[in-house]
Design an enzyme around this catalytic site. Structure first.
Site, PDB file in Angstrom:
ATOM      1  N   HIS A 155      28.821  31.931 -51.565  1.00 49.67           N
ATOM      2  CA  HIS A 155      27.692  31.612 -50.871  1.00 49.67           C
ATOM      3  C   HIS A 155      26.711  30.983 -51.252  1.00 49.67           C
ATOM      4  CE1 HIS A 155      28.926  34.626 -47.546  1.00 49.67           C
ATOM      5  NE2 HIS A 155      29.788  35.074 -48.851  1.00 49.67           N
ATOM      6  N   ASP A 363      19.908  25.440 -51.681  1.00 48.58           N
ATOM      7  CA  ASP A 363      20.588  26.493 -50.820  1.00 48.58           C
ATOM      8  C   ASP A 363      21.840  26.185 -50.530  1.00 48.58           C
ATOM      9  OD1 ASP A 363      20.139  28.882 -49.533  1.00 48.58           O
ATOM     10  OD2 ASP A 363      18.102  28.153 -48.463  1.00 48.58           O
TER      11      ASP A 363
HETATM   12  P1  ADQ Z   1      20.181  34.259 -48.303  1.00 49.23           P
HETATM   13  O1  ADQ Z   1      19.564  33.452 -49.589  1.00 49.23           O
HETATM   14  O2  ADQ Z   1      19.911  35.390 -48.047  1.00 49.23           O
HETATM   15  O3  ADQ Z   1      21.922  33.970 -48.162  1.00 49.23           O
HETATM   16  P2  ADQ Z   1      19.964  32.677 -45.719  1.00 49.23           P
HETATM   17  O4  ADQ Z   1      21.080  31.988 -45.431  1.00 49.23           O
HETATM   18  O5  ADQ Z   1      18.776  31.973 -45.155  1.00 49.23           O
HETATM   19  O6  ADQ Z   1      19.742  32.997 -47.147  1.00 49.23           O
HETATM   20  O7  ADQ Z   1      20.257  33.942 -44.707  1.00 49.23           O
HETATM   21  C1  ADQ Z   1      19.271  35.087 -44.608  1.00 49.23           C
HETATM   22  C2  ADQ Z   1      19.497  35.856 -43.468  1.00 49.23           C
HETATM   23  O8  ADQ Z   1      18.385  36.703 -43.522  1.00 49.23           O
HETATM   24  C3  ADQ Z   1      19.089  35.168 -42.091  1.00 49.23           C
HETATM   25  O9  ADQ Z   1      20.183  35.737 -41.253  1.00 49.23           O
HETATM   26  C4  ADQ Z   1      17.950  35.535 -41.641  1.00 49.23           C
HETATM   27  O10 ADQ Z   1      17.641  35.447 -40.209  1.00 49.23           O
HETATM   28  C5  ADQ Z   1      17.686  36.841 -42.419  1.00 49.23           C
HETATM   29  N1  ADQ Z   1      16.081  37.113 -42.580  1.00 49.23           N
HETATM   30  C6  ADQ Z   1      15.428  36.252 -43.546  1.00 49.23           C
HETATM   31  N2  ADQ Z   1      14.216  36.707 -43.425  1.00 49.23           N
HETATM   32  C7  ADQ Z   1      14.253  37.743 -42.757  1.00 49.23           C
HETATM   33  C8  ADQ Z   1      13.000  38.635 -42.506  1.00 49.23           C
HETATM   34  N3  ADQ Z   1      11.644  38.653 -43.049  1.00 49.23           N
HETATM   35  N4  ADQ Z   1      13.463  39.708 -41.633  1.00 49.23           N
HETATM   36  C9  ADQ Z   1      14.699  39.854 -41.305  1.00 49.23           C
HETATM   37  N5  ADQ Z   1      15.409  39.082 -41.355  1.00 49.23           N
HETATM   38  C10 ADQ Z   1      15.388  37.994 -42.382  1.00 49.23           C
HETATM   39  C11 ADQ Z   1      22.812  33.406 -49.035  1.00 49.23           C
HETATM   40  C12 ADQ Z   1      22.608  31.931 -49.598  1.00 49.23           C
HETATM   41  C13 ADQ Z   1      22.555  31.408 -48.467  1.00 49.23           C
HETATM   42  C14 ADQ Z   1      23.803  31.362 -47.102  1.00 49.23           C
HETATM   43  C15 ADQ Z   1      24.011  32.858 -46.925  1.00 49.23           C
HETATM   44  C16 ADQ Z   1      25.323  33.135 -46.037  1.00 49.23           C
HETATM   45  O11 ADQ Z   1      21.573  31.595 -50.358  1.00 49.23           O
HETATM   46  O12 ADQ Z   1      22.534  29.766 -48.704  1.00 49.23           O
HETATM   47  O13 ADQ Z   1      23.377  30.562 -46.101  1.00 49.23           O
HETATM   48  O14 ADQ Z   1      24.171  33.520 -48.143  1.00 49.23           O
HETATM   49  O15 ADQ Z   1      26.340  32.484 -46.797  1.00 49.23           O
END
Ligand code: ADQ
Length: 493
Positions: A155, A363
């Site tokens: 991921h 990311d």
């Molecule tokens: P993350 O580093 O966690 O994931 P991201 O892809 O942005 O990053 O996913 C975060 C998820 O958490 C999103 O669905 C978002 O809506 C939710 N989220 C974030 N902040 C929140 C808050 N304050 N309250 C509720 N929900 C919140 C890892 C990798 C990424 C990759 C994903 C999926 O680091 O690059 O995109 O896995 O593969």
């Protein structure tokens, strides 16, 4: 159809059968429900002694979870996974440390988890392993005699070879990764970085179809960009617009424009640079003072890892400094909220804002960027300002793509986004929505699982022949712990 086994560090907690939101949880749960299957991993609990997995069945999905001891947690999770692999894979070798005992713990936990899973396996299961905590999990299963198809999806970014070499057991880890039948990455760039490591290191060769022949194994390596369900997000954003927190933000904005950022509180997300670029906008274009606020939602994560405590302090300092410099009695430039929101409410908050400000320093994909686009009102959409170092940038050319290390460029992009004409906003939004629909979460999952089934079935005969003929390529890198004999023991003998 064969049963699907999903393995991830954390099994998403189930509440009335609904998992915590997030691509992995939503995407794999759908697949599990379709074929029936089992989700195996850490329960999130620290236990004094790790017993066999706790089994819970909901419909045709079985959850098998195990606890970790404090030592396992410290070495495998907090140590090697999050203090060595995470920073290095996000190009922050300055924040990375290496501890031989932590690596030994990482291998030990992978082997222990693989042993526990093996007892639950059936001959026709296919196994899908997720993320950096489990790089050697497939190898551990193979060592236990498991011959089922096993795929792996990373991921987070996969670093270029020079960066990866900063992790001392890099060769052993890549060797272990070659035990999978399919290795999936978020982007072509990540997939190419893995192939470069193999080719430049002289460990093997790659065919034009992305079949890698290395360490005496034949496997498929490719990019499988994770998606979202854009229409479901759009619907939620609209339906949850009347929630209390959405109404509160609307009222607090008082007609001012809003720039919205949502991340886990992590140094890879570029929050400090983001605040400073916003400061530059206010300083360089005083017109925006009092007319726009930045809302940063960032719930703390991994707060027992030291680098995460530091980023939190730095960020609080920066928000305070910038607010002190510009705030007016009725206007706070940066609203910085350290809390989680219900996912649907978050989508409604995105819809309320004129700019989505997503500028990680590195990311894997970044789902927030995709969610921001999908949440917009098509008749009056906001603009996405997106880092070139998020995997999502390869897929969303309709965003204003910026280099997060260039504060002036980010400030310019914010100014451009805040004043972009409606026609241009609509055109960019329509283009990105079409791309999100064409590459949604099921596309990601189905593409990966189809390849896994295909490679495992069609290639098993060829693979066996190639592997048998090529035993000489299987470089004997030991896969056991302790990894090296500590110097003091050598001295003793
Ligand atoms: P993350 O580093 O966690 O994931 P991201 O892809 O942005 O990053 O996913 C975060 C998820 O958490 C999103 O669905 C978002 O809506 C939710 N989220 C974030 N902040 C929140 C808050 N304050 N309250 C509720 N929900 C919140 C890892 C990798 C990424 C990759 C994903 C999926 O680091 O690059 O995109 O896995 O593969």
């Amino acid at each position: 159809m064969s049963r699907l086994i999903v393995v991830s560090n954390r099994v998403a907690p189930t509440q009335e059968g609904r998992p915590a939101a997030g691509g992995l949880a939503i995407g794999v749960l759908d697949a599990l429900k379709e074929t029936g299957g089992l989700w195996f991993g850490w329960s999130g609990e620290i236990v004094t002694q790790s017993d066999g997995p706790a089994i819970e069945k909901q419909g045709n999905v079985t959850y098998a979870t195990v606890g970790l001891t404090r030592r396992d947690y410290d070495q495998y999770y907090r140590g090697f996974s999050n203090a060595t692999l995470w920073p290095t894979f996000h190009y922050r070798t300055d924040l990375s440390r290496y501890d031989r005992q932590e690596y030994a713990g990482y291998l030990r936990v992978n082997i222990a988890l693989a042993t526990q899973l093996k007892a639950l396996l059936r001959p026709d299961d296919i196994i899908w392993v997720h993320d950096y905590h489990l790089l050697p999990f497939g190898r551990a299963l193979r060592d236990l005699g498991v011959t089922n198809p096993i795929g792996f999806f990373l991921h987070i970014p996969f670093p270029v070879p020079e960066m990866l070499r900063a992790v001392p057991p890099h060769a052993e880890l890549v060797h272990a990764m070659c035990s999978y039948d399919v290795l999936g990455f978020q982007t072509q760039t990540d997939s190419q970085a893995f192939i470069d490591y193999i080719e430049r290191g002289g460990f093997g060769s790659v065919s034009s179809e992305g079949m890698v022949h290395a360490f005496g194994r034949l496997l498929k390596v490719g990019a499988y960009p994770i998606g979202i369900y854009p229409d479901a997000v759009a619907k939620a954003a609209e339906q949850f617009s009347d929630r209390k927190s959405v109404a509160e933000l609307r009222e607090a904005a008082g007609g001012r424009k809003l720039i919205m950022s949502v991340d886990r509180l992590d140094y890879s997300k570029g929050l400090v640079e983001r605040f400073q670029a916003f400061e530059r906008l206010l300083a360089d274009v005083p017109h925006w003072q009092g007319k726009v606020s930045l809302v940063q939602i960032a719930p703390p994560t991994r707060s027992d890892v030291q680098t995460y405590q530091r980023i939190r302090q730095t960020l609080e300092g920066e928000a305070g400094r910038i607010n002190g410099r510009f705030a007016q009695l009725d206007w706070t430039p940066i609203q910085y909220l350290n809390r989680k929101y219900e996912r649907n409410v978050l989508m409604a908050l995105f819809r309320l804002s004129q700019v989505g400000y997503v500028t990680p320093l590195r990311d894997g994909m970044n789902l927030v960027a995709k969610e921001y686009v999908a949440s917009q009102d098509p008749a009056d959409p906001g603009v996405l300002v997106l880092s070139q170092f998020a995997g999502a940038a390869e897929q969303l050319p309709g965003a204003l793509v910026v280099n997060p290390f260039d504060l002036s460029q980010m400030a310019d992009a914010l100014a451009c986004a805040l004043s972009m004409p409606l026609n241009e906003r609509k055109a960019r939004h329509a283009d990105m929505m079409a791309r999100l629909r064409a590459n949604d979460l099921s596309t990601w999952r189905d593409a990966f699982l189809d390849d896994l089934r295909h490679v495992a079935a069609a290639a098993s005969v060829t693979r066996r022949a190639v592997e048998l003929a090529d035993k000489s390529l299987d470089v004997p890198i030991p896969f056991r712990y302790p990894v090296n004999r500590p110097a003091r023991e050598l001295h003793r003998s």
